[in-house]
Design a protein around this motif. Structure first.
Motif, PDB file in Angstrom:
ATOM      1  N   UNK A   5     -31.867 -14.529  47.586  1.00 38.04           N
ATOM      2  CA  UNK A   5     -31.891 -13.033  46.817  1.00 38.04           C
ATOM      3  C   UNK A   5     -32.859 -12.799  45.799  1.00 38.04           C
ATOM      4  N   UNK A   6     -33.140 -13.824  45.199  1.00 34.41           N
ATOM      5  CA  UNK A   6     -34.201 -13.692  44.446  1.00 34.41           C
ATOM      6  C   UNK A   6     -36.009 -13.388  44.848  1.00 34.41           C
ATOM      7  N   UNK A   7     -35.056 -13.982  46.851  1.00 35.21           N
ATOM      8  CA  UNK A   7     -36.692 -13.774  47.697  1.00 35.21           C
ATOM      9  C   UNK A   7     -37.248 -12.649  47.657  1.00 35.21           C
ATOM     10  N   UNK A   8     -36.339 -11.647  47.560  1.00 34.33           N
ATOM     11  CA  UNK A   8     -36.019 -10.196  48.134  1.00 34.33           C
ATOM     12  C   UNK A   8     -35.349  -9.772  49.038  1.00 34.33           C
ATOM     13  N   UNK A   9     -34.731 -10.696  50.162  1.00 32.85           N
ATOM     14  CA  UNK A   9     -33.543 -10.960  50.878  1.00 32.85           C
ATOM     15  C   UNK A   9     -31.974 -10.500  49.964  1.00 32.85           C
ATOM     16  N   UNK A  10     -31.719  -9.079  50.019  1.00 36.51           N
ATOM     17  CA  UNK A  10     -30.240  -8.349  49.442  1.00 36.51           C
ATOM     18  C   UNK A  10     -28.640  -8.932  49.894  1.00 36.51           C
ATOM     19  N   UNK A  11     -29.465  -9.162  51.414  1.00 32.80           N
ATOM     20  CA  UNK A  11     -27.499  -9.424  51.870  1.00 32.80           C
ATOM     21  C   UNK A  11     -27.630 -11.026  52.864  1.00 32.80           C
ATOM     22  N   UNK A  12     -27.421 -12.270  52.681  1.00 29.91           N
ATOM     23  CA  UNK A  12     -26.888 -13.382  53.135  1.00 29.91           C
ATOM     24  C   UNK A  12     -26.623 -13.824  53.173  1.00 29.91           C
ATOM     25  N   UNK A  13     -26.040 -14.736  54.641  1.00 29.58           N
ATOM     26  CA  UNK A  13     -24.706 -15.343  54.184  1.00 29.58           C
ATOM     27  C   UNK A  13     -25.819 -16.657  55.449  1.00 29.58           C
ATOM     28  N   UNK A  14     -23.651 -18.120  54.832  1.00 26.61           N
ATOM     29  CA  UNK A  14     -24.281 -19.470  55.713  1.00 26.61           C
ATOM     30  C   UNK A  14     -23.511 -19.896  56.328  1.00 26.61           C
ATOM     31  N   UNK A  15     -22.618 -20.077  57.385  1.00 23.22           N
ATOM     32  CA  UNK A  15     -22.300 -21.193  58.008  1.00 23.22           C
ATOM     33  C   UNK A  15     -22.421 -22.369  58.022  1.00 23.22           C
ATOM     34  N   UNK A  16     -22.267 -23.348  56.548  1.00 25.93           N
ATOM     35  CA  UNK A  16     -22.944 -24.275  57.244  1.00 25.93           C
ATOM     36  C   UNK A  16     -22.183 -25.533  56.742  1.00 25.93           C
ATOM     37  N   UNK A  17     -22.369 -26.777  57.260  1.00 27.06           N
ATOM     38  CA  UNK A  17     -21.486 -28.095  56.827  1.00 27.06           C
ATOM     39  C   UNK A  17     -22.079 -28.523  55.215  1.00 27.06           C
ATOM     40  N   UNK A  18     -21.044 -28.838  54.103  1.00 24.90           N
ATOM     41  CA  UNK A  18     -20.871 -29.078  53.285  1.00 24.90           C
ATOM     42  C   UNK A  18     -20.025 -30.703  53.329  1.00 24.90           C
ATOM     43  N   UNK A  19     -20.622 -31.674  52.312  1.00 24.44           N
ATOM     44  CA  UNK A  19     -20.587 -32.653  52.663  1.00 24.44           C
ATOM     45  C   UNK A  19     -20.194 -33.221  51.192  1.00 24.44           C
ATOM     46  N   UNK A  20     -19.792 -33.849  50.814  1.00 22.22           N
ATOM     47  CA  UNK A  20     -18.938 -33.972  49.438  1.00 22.22           C
ATOM     48  C   UNK A  20     -18.017 -35.608  49.355  1.00 22.22           C
TER      49      UNK A  20
END
Length: 525
Positions: free
Chosen positions: A247-262
């Motif tokens: 968002x800081x980089x200038x993209x206004x709408x982003x998403x990720x469907x990603x694997x998270x590890x806890x």
RNA sequence: GCAUCCGUAGCUCAGUAGGUAGAGCACUCGGCUUUUAACCGAUUGGUCCUGCGUUCGAGUCGCAGCGGAUGCACCA
């Protein structure tokens, strides 16, 4: 599969080397080869899938024979009446084979004895419907497409051993149609979300899984090691901090469907790796985000369940909009009568919590105590989709301060059947405030709180370049799929859930000596 | 991490009071059949999760371990 003491199959239905059933199949394999039959051929030209036939011949009446010649292929799952009836399955379902001796050449009749349940075959034959009403292919020729060496689970008793099902999920998928159905629905949910976001001009951007510091959530990370750099790296526990950099980089709408590890406990609701959608959108706040979330999840429910009403265990959940929005303080008041707003101090809040029988552990501030009271008193009663809004600032280090209420932030969590399903907020965009909040977290971490966030200076630097007002949300995809498929365990919605390995112990003193390579690797440098 | 429960043939399970390890199905062999877990007959199959202990004797009793399930804790 060998158990911890090296001998027998520990999970049901799997034949180890030397097992009788497997040996018998190996014998058949050899006999097939000696007859010049290739047990693992290259292709088969089919004319129909099982479902195609079921639909095309829906109107065919009982005991009617056609001259329509078809070629079908699949896995032999069941056999009756000395192989006169065979259930052949492909991805779309079942087609029965009618294998009468008068329709088959003698050679193929003899070779039938070399077939087992689990083998793949391709057949040629004509369509008929039996007296029992089962659409069938009268087989006039068949060819082997794959010889299976493992016995299929008992067709009468089924494949019910829970451990075996999760350890050998491919068998589970073969035998229990609900497993395939659930995974298919999971795919539909993810596709629906992607389409929903893509239609609204969001960009899907992948962020790093390996990180020097794992931030963006309260959780213990997994540690791994990069050999060439000779540094420890952490597997990500959230995608938040990088998506906000976008968002800081200038993209206004982003998403990720990603694997998270806890690196935390395993339960029916937790797998060490899971899939999370995180979405960030500039120029909106948490009110906009709640509308957005309702719409997106309703679309998922409709895609999977055909409507907004979903059965989950004993509950009927209705995702029909709008969902209740309840301030956390009000939720606590509703659940146990406590008015937290009348208690201004940490000590007072602690006392109130103790009076309510709430067990406190590492809480250090008034806000943390409020959050704990909510979790232990109110959370479980939130059956229908409910947004709990306006959290204490102390438990929300990445969230923008509430525009009206001091001490609170503009955050919501979505609850359903007493469980958290999503977490969203007006993103904190003030770099000075952010620095202070993360410094507080870092202090906790230094004091031994393993879940506290590290001080990510580059993230703060990014924010100093300027970040527009932004709304952002994380949704646990596995949990969402659980609701939409009425799955009691998270393992049911994961193709290959994490299992503790079955370790083969050293059999002799020589084997017991550490492996040289392993030893070398374990020494850093 | 804590608590409770579970582990006997490939599967589902029985196993009495501590006294030779059992059944049905599956597999194999034979018979029979144009209609549905077909049926009939015969054979085969076990390190009773592992180890130690108590006992003349342990599937059974005790202790420890391994794996799993569920709940709690942590968390999403």
């Amino acid at each position: 599969m060998v158990n911890s003491h090296g001998r027998r199959s520990i999970v049901s239905g799997i034949e180890i080397e030397g097992g009788r059933l497997r040996t018998e199949r190996l014998r058949k394999l050899e006999e097939l080869k000696s007859l010049g039959i290739k047990p693992y051929p290259y292709r088969f030209e089919r004319t129909h899938k099982a479902q195609d036939l079921q639909e095309q011949y829906k109107e065919l009446e009982k005991e009617v024979e056609t001259q329509d010649v078809v070629r079908v292929c699949g896995k032999i799952m069941n056999e009756r009446n000395s192989w006169m009836f065979v259930d052949l399955y492909d991805e779309t379902g079942k087609i029965q084979l009618f294998c009468h001796k008068e329709s088959l050449p003698q050679e193929k009749l003899d070779q039938r004895k070399l077939l087992d349940k689990g083998d793949y075959i391709g057949v040629t034959g004509t369509i008929r419907r039996t007296k029992a009403g089962e659409l069938s292919v009268r087989v006039t020729d068949w060819e082997l497409l794959c010889k299976s060496l493992q016995p299929m689970p008992d067709s009468w008793d089924g494949f019910n051993d829970v451990e075996a099902r999760y350890r050998h999920r491919y068998v589970d998928m073969l035998v229990n149609p609900s497993v395939r159905d659930t995974l298919r629905k999971r795919s539909v949910v993810i596709r629906t979300i992607r389409k929903f976001l893509d239609d609204r001009d969001f960009l899907e951007i992948e962020t790093p899984t390996l990180q020097v510091e794992a931030g963006g959530a309260d959780a213990r990370p997994f540690v791994t090691h990069h050999n060439t750099l000779d540094i420890d790296l952490f597997l990500r526990i959230a995608t938040e901090l990088h998506l906000k950099r976008l968002i800081v980089g200038g993209f206004e709408r982003v998403y990720e469907i990603g694997r998270i590890f806890r690196n935390e406990g395993i339960s029916t609701r937790h797998n060490p790796e899971f899939t999370m959608l995180e979405m960030y959108c500039a120029y909106g706040d948490y009110n906009d985000l709640m509308d957005f979330t309702e719409e997106m999840i309703c679309e998922c429910a409709t895609a999977v369940a055909g409507g907004t009403k979903v059965k989950y265990g004993e509950h009927e959940i209705d995702f029909a909009r709008p969902w209740k929005r309840v301030r956390m303080n009000d939720a606590i008041k509703n659940a146990c009568g406590l008015d937290v707003e009348s208690i201004p101090t940490f000590e007072g809040m602690k006392e109130a919590a103790t009076k309510l029988g709430v067990h406190l552990d590492k809480e250090e501030t008034r806000g943390e105590v409020i959050n704990t009271i909510f979790e232990s008193k109110a959370e479980a009663s939130l059956i229908q989709p409910t947004f709990i809004i306006d959290y204490p600032v102390e438990v929300s280090p990445l969230t923008k301060a509430h525009r009206n209420n001091p001490g609170e932030v503009e955050r919501f969590e979505l609850f359903c059947t007493g469980r958290e399903l999503a977490n969203g907020y007006s993103e904190l965009t003030d770099p000075l405030d952010q620095r202070q909040r993360l410094e507080n977290q870092a202090r906790k971490k230094a004091a031994g709180n393993e879940e506290a966030m590290p001080l990510d200076l580059d993230f703060i630097l990014a924010m100093e370049y300027g970040m527009p007002p932004t709304m952002g949300i994380g949704i646990g995809i596995d949990r969402l799929v659980m609701f939409l498929t009425d799955s009691a365990s998270i393992r049911d919605v994961i193709a290959f859930p994490t299992m503790k390995p079955i370790v083969e112990p050293p059999k002799t003193a020589k084997d017991a000596q550490p492996d040289k390579d392993a030893e070398a690797v374990s020494r850093k440098g």
